[in-house]
Design an enzyme around this catalytic site. Structure first.
Site, PDB file in Angstrom:
ATOM      1  N   THR A 453       0.825  -1.217   0.000  1.00  0.00           N
ATOM      2  CA  THR A 453       0.000   0.000   0.000  1.00  0.00           C
ATOM      3  C   THR A 453       0.856   1.263   0.000  1.00  0.00           C
ATOM      4  O   THR A 453       0.724   2.126  -0.875  1.00  0.00           O
ATOM      5  CB  THR A 453      -0.951   0.004   1.200  1.00  0.00           C
ATOM      6  OG1 THR A 453      -1.823  -1.118   1.110  1.00  0.00           O
ATOM      7  CG2 THR A 453      -1.788   1.270   1.228  1.00  0.00           C
ATOM      8  N   ASP A 512      -7.784   4.109  -0.738  1.00  0.00           N
ATOM      9  CA  ASP A 512      -6.553   4.546  -0.068  1.00  0.00           C
ATOM     10  C   ASP A 512      -5.866   5.693  -0.810  1.00  0.00           C
ATOM     11  O   ASP A 512      -4.650   5.670  -1.059  1.00  0.00           O
ATOM     12  CB  ASP A 512      -5.582   3.381   0.114  1.00  0.00           C
ATOM     13  CG  ASP A 512      -6.084   2.341   1.106  1.00  0.00           C
ATOM     14  OD1 ASP A 512      -7.275   2.399   1.463  1.00  0.00           O
ATOM     15  OD2 ASP A 512      -5.302   1.482   1.515  1.00  0.00           O
ATOM     16  N   ASP A 539     -11.636   3.970   2.550  1.00  0.00           N
ATOM     17  CA  ASP A 539     -10.575   4.365   3.489  1.00  0.00           C
ATOM     18  C   ASP A 539      -9.636   5.390   2.860  1.00  0.00           C
ATOM     19  O   ASP A 539      -8.412   5.321   3.016  1.00  0.00           O
ATOM     20  CB  ASP A 539      -9.769   3.138   3.921  1.00  0.00           C
ATOM     21  CG  ASP A 539     -10.633   2.071   4.566  1.00  0.00           C
ATOM     22  OD1 ASP A 539     -11.620   2.419   5.226  1.00  0.00           O
ATOM     23  OD2 ASP A 539     -10.323   0.883   4.397  1.00  0.00           O
ATOM     24  N   ARG A 600     -13.804   4.359  10.117  1.00  0.00           N
ATOM     25  CA  ARG A 600     -13.702   3.126  10.883  1.00  0.00           C
ATOM     26  C   ARG A 600     -12.270   3.035  11.433  1.00  0.00           C
ATOM     27  O   ARG A 600     -11.335   3.639  10.887  1.00  0.00           O
ATOM     28  CB  ARG A 600     -14.032   1.919  10.017  1.00  0.00           C
ATOM     29  CG  ARG A 600     -13.204   1.752   8.745  1.00  0.00           C
ATOM     30  CD  ARG A 600     -13.661   0.533   7.974  1.00  0.00           C
ATOM     31  NE  ARG A 600     -12.882   0.292   6.757  1.00  0.00           N
ATOM     32  CZ  ARG A 600     -12.969  -0.823   6.042  1.00  0.00           C
ATOM     33  NH1 ARG A 600     -13.793  -1.795   6.409  1.00  0.00           N
ATOM     34  NH2 ARG A 600     -12.249  -0.981   4.959  1.00  0.00           N
ATOM     35  N   TRP A 602      -8.644   1.790  12.131  1.00  0.00           N
ATOM     36  CA  TRP A 602      -7.616   0.926  11.564  1.00  0.00           C
ATOM     37  C   TRP A 602      -6.562   0.646  12.627  1.00  0.00           C
ATOM     38  O   TRP A 602      -5.733   1.516  12.933  1.00  0.00           O
ATOM     39  CB  TRP A 602      -6.995   1.586  10.341  1.00  0.00           C
ATOM     40  CG  TRP A 602      -5.916   0.753   9.698  1.00  0.00           C
ATOM     41  CD1 TRP A 602      -5.854  -0.603   9.625  1.00  0.00           C
ATOM     42  CD2 TRP A 602      -4.744   1.256   9.032  1.00  0.00           C
ATOM     43  NE1 TRP A 602      -4.722  -0.997   8.961  1.00  0.00           N
ATOM     44  CE2 TRP A 602      -4.019   0.120   8.574  1.00  0.00           C
ATOM     45  CE3 TRP A 602      -4.252   2.533   8.764  1.00  0.00           C
ATOM     46  CZ2 TRP A 602      -2.816   0.245   7.890  1.00  0.00           C
ATOM     47  CZ3 TRP A 602      -3.063   2.657   8.064  1.00  0.00           C
ATOM     48  CH2 TRP A 602      -2.357   1.527   7.635  1.00  0.00           C
TER      49      TRP A 602
END
Length: 684
Positions: A453, A512, A539, A600, A602
């Site tokens: 990522t 992302d 996200d 949310r 992480w």
């Protein structure tokens, strides 16, 4: 990150209000680059007009610009020294001095005792350093004969003592008794025990412009005299959640009100009693202003003259009056009003403190090194990375990489040993200069393995004091064409540094998009995003940095298959740190209603010691936001971490509940933008 992831017009408040107001987004403008003034008031130095920042030599418009009473316009302390203050003692020392000063307030100063009003002397400029200058629990007093004063770019707030129609505490933000030639500009004034502005006892040649006035009862009173001599210009001010005196003008010879936005927000605990009021022998010209939801938007006494031109009234009720003859302001000063229909957007964007006012470069902008990049070969380099490579290691001064219009399909990395770098587009729009690539987490690397990522980022920033301005950073990885690939996270921009400024940019991708990280778990990484767009779906604002998304637009987009589902934030904040703050912004997009969560938690790597945090406040939420806007992730409950809202609006906003926690006013006082930045004033 993996996807498994009654009289009563007033509705009484319980405690003090302590926060700013929502703003919209504007196109990037021309900026000056630098940092705040020095460390203490003892850094005082002469500031010549030729080498000073533009704000330090700006003068008032409107009636404050008129030559009269022995004063040639209003220019404040321009002819004196510039000092930076962070304490009440230093502020009072310089504000009350006989000689001229430009006084830069570079932090939060609490008045002691509460309600204290510093007696400002003539020939002063008192200005906030960017958005960091706060005066809490008191304000300023300009007495008889005081003149040539500029009060600018400050937040003055919170002397409210819990009694709405307070008769015992005359605690104003700015009170003027018999002063002249005063410019009150780009301030955020709110939640005071009495007036936000009181212009009294023949105070004249005053201009009040580009201020936010909010959460107050007796907001802006003008008069307290039987004489009809005062001349005032009031333009481009945003009145929001203010009950009365918006303003009230009593016996004012010439009151020119134009391009103001008066807004009564439905569902809040303050309602308007009346808007603009011409009393006594006032002569008022009211033009090109916008009234939204106001009760009795325009009222006048039988003895007053009030002429209206070009105003817009939306959802208003009650008295809306005019009559008599006014005057021609152009006989006194030039001006060009904006269209009334444009006023709400202009003021949501432009009113209140600005990051570009009150700050200056440690060295002249002209002395900064500038490297040029152009696709057509007309610059020093044809790629952005080549320009970064040319920055000397451990450079002590800012290097500006000016990137010409065009699409630069490349990977860019700013390594940790190259601080003080600015990458800015030189085009007229942030869309003109685009840095783009298409790596994803699962994209194979040339030497084996995959990028992961963090490694997928189009632009990776590891150097402190980095700035990006007036450009687009994109990851255009094609999910639909790469369904067989494992790992669709595709980062456009990754920051792993402290003191990062993203201003006037577009950061766009899908999953992302924007990774706001730190150099290591124990390192602080502060990021300030302003006047920007962040676009994505899953996200797409995430990481462990202490990050502020301020005065920006967060755009939700559909998934690769046309479905609407996603999460705006996924913080992985360390315990004891602040996480992601979205403030004064807008969340919208062409997606289905009630399809997106605000966030949310992480817990990266399953780390239970983390304490993820997202706060969304004073932000307009579209109907795309779910009614229960927070959700769990990878076995961790959002209720065990820090997720909250405060005073959001729009169809996606909702009241407090067990599934939708709201901050109290007291809690919100510790979750301002300035609290997040922790003493850092982002350079303009």
């Amino acid at each position: 990150m993996t996807e498994i992831r009654s009289k009563a017009r007033h509705r009484r408040r319980r405690t003090a209000f302590l926060v700013g107001l929502p703003l919209a987004l504007t196109a990037a403008g021309t900026m000056t680059y630098g940092t705040a003034f020095g460390a203490s008031a003892e850094d005082a130095r002469p500031l010549a007009a030729a080498d000073g920042p533009a704000w330090a030599t700006e003068t008032a418009d409107g009636f404050a610009s008129v030559d009269a009473l022995g004063q040639k316009g209003t220019y404040g302390g321009r002819d004196g020294r510039t000092v930076t203050v962070r304490t009440l003692a230093d502020l009072e020392r310089y504000a009350t001095a006989a000689e001229p000063y430009v006084i830069v307030v570079a932090g939060t100063i609490a008045m002691n005792p509460v309600g204290k009003e510093i007696k400002v002397a003539s020939d002063k400029t008192i200005v906030g350093a960017g958005t960091s200058g706060h005066i809490v629990g008191g304000g300023f007093f300009l007495g008889p004969g005081v003149h040539n004063v500029i009060i600018r770019n400050l937040t003055i707030r919170d002397s409210y003592q819990g009694v709405w129609n307070d008769k015992d505490h005359d605690f104003d933000a700015i009170q003027m008794d018999g002063a002249h030639h005063v410019w009150i500009d780009h301030n955020d004034l709110r939640n005071m025990a009495d007036g936000l502005i009181d212009s009294r006892k023949d105070t004249t040649y005053v201009t009040v412009s580009w201020n936010k006035l909010s959460r107050n009862n007796k907001t802006f009173g003008i008069g307290w005299t039987t004489n009809t001599t005062a001349d005032l210009t009031i333009h481009h001010n945003w009145f929001r959640e203010t009950e009365q005196r918006n303003p009230s003008t009593d016996n004012v010879a010439h009151a020119h009100l134009y391009n103001n936005f008066l807004e009564d927000v439905a569902g809040t605990d303050i309602a308007s009693s009346y808007g603009n009021y011409a009393r006594g022998n006032t002569r008022m010209l009211l033009e090109n202003s916008y009234f939204q939801g106001m009760r009795n938007p325009v009222t006048k006494d039988a003895t007053a003259s009030l002429v209206q031109r070009g105003n817009v009234f939306s959802g208003t009720s009650g008295r809306n009056e005019s009559g008599g003859t006014a005057f021609d302001p152009r006989a006194y000063y030039p001006y060009t009003p904006d269209k009334a229909a444009d006023v709400p957007a202009l003021l949501k964007t432009g009113a209140g403190p600005r990051s570009s006012i009150g700050t200056t470069a440690a060295t002249k902008a002209a002395a900064a090194t500038t490297l040029t990049v152009a696709k057509d070969g007309s610059g020093q380099f044809t790629s952005v990375q080549k320009a970064v490579d040319a920055v000397p290691a451990n450079n002590a001064a800012r290097v500006i990489i000016s990137v010409g219009p065009g699409t630069y399909r490349e990977l860019v990395k700013v390594p940790s040993n190259k601080p003080h770098v600015t990458i800015q587009g030189s085009g007229g729009s942030r869309k003109d200069t685009v840095i783009v690539y298409n790596n994803a987490a699962g994209t194979p690397k040339p030497g084996g393995g995959t990028y992961g990522t963090g490694g997928s980022a189009t632009v990776a920033v590891e150097a402190d004091d980095f700035q990006a301005r007036n450009l687009t950073i994109s990851n255009d990885f094609d999910e639909a064409a790469n369904q067989s690939l494992s790992g669709h996270q595709a980062v456009a921009l990754r920051t792993a540094a402290d003191k990062v400024v993203l201003d006037g940019v577009i950061v766009t991708g899908d999953q992302d998009t924007l990774l706001l990280d730190t150099a290591s778990k124990d390192r602080l990484g502060r990021v300030h995003v302003t006047n920007s767009y962040v676009i994505g779906n899953v996200d797409f604002i995430f990481g462990r940095a202490t990050a502020v998304i301020d005065r920006s637009v967060i755009t939700l987009k559909k998934r690769w298959n046309g479905t609407s589902a996603g999460y705006v934030t996924a913080p992985s904040t360390a315990a004891g740190r602040k996480g992601i703050l979205i403030a004064n912004s807008t969340v919208n997009g062409d997606v289905a209603d009630r399809s997106f969560y605000l966030g949310r938690p992480w817990h990266a790597g399953g780390d239970a010691s983390l304490d993820p945090q997202t706060t969304v406040r004073n932000t307009t939420l579209s109907a795309a936001v779910k009614t229960t806007p927070w959700t769990d992730m990878s076995g961790f409950s959002w209720k065990d971490d820090r997720f909250a809202e405060y005073r959001n609006q729009g169809p996606g906003a909702g009241g407090p509940s067990g599934d939708r926690p709201h901050l109290t006013d007291a809690q919100a006082a510790d979750q301002e933008v300035a609290d997040w930045l922790a003493g850092w004033t982002p350079g303009a």
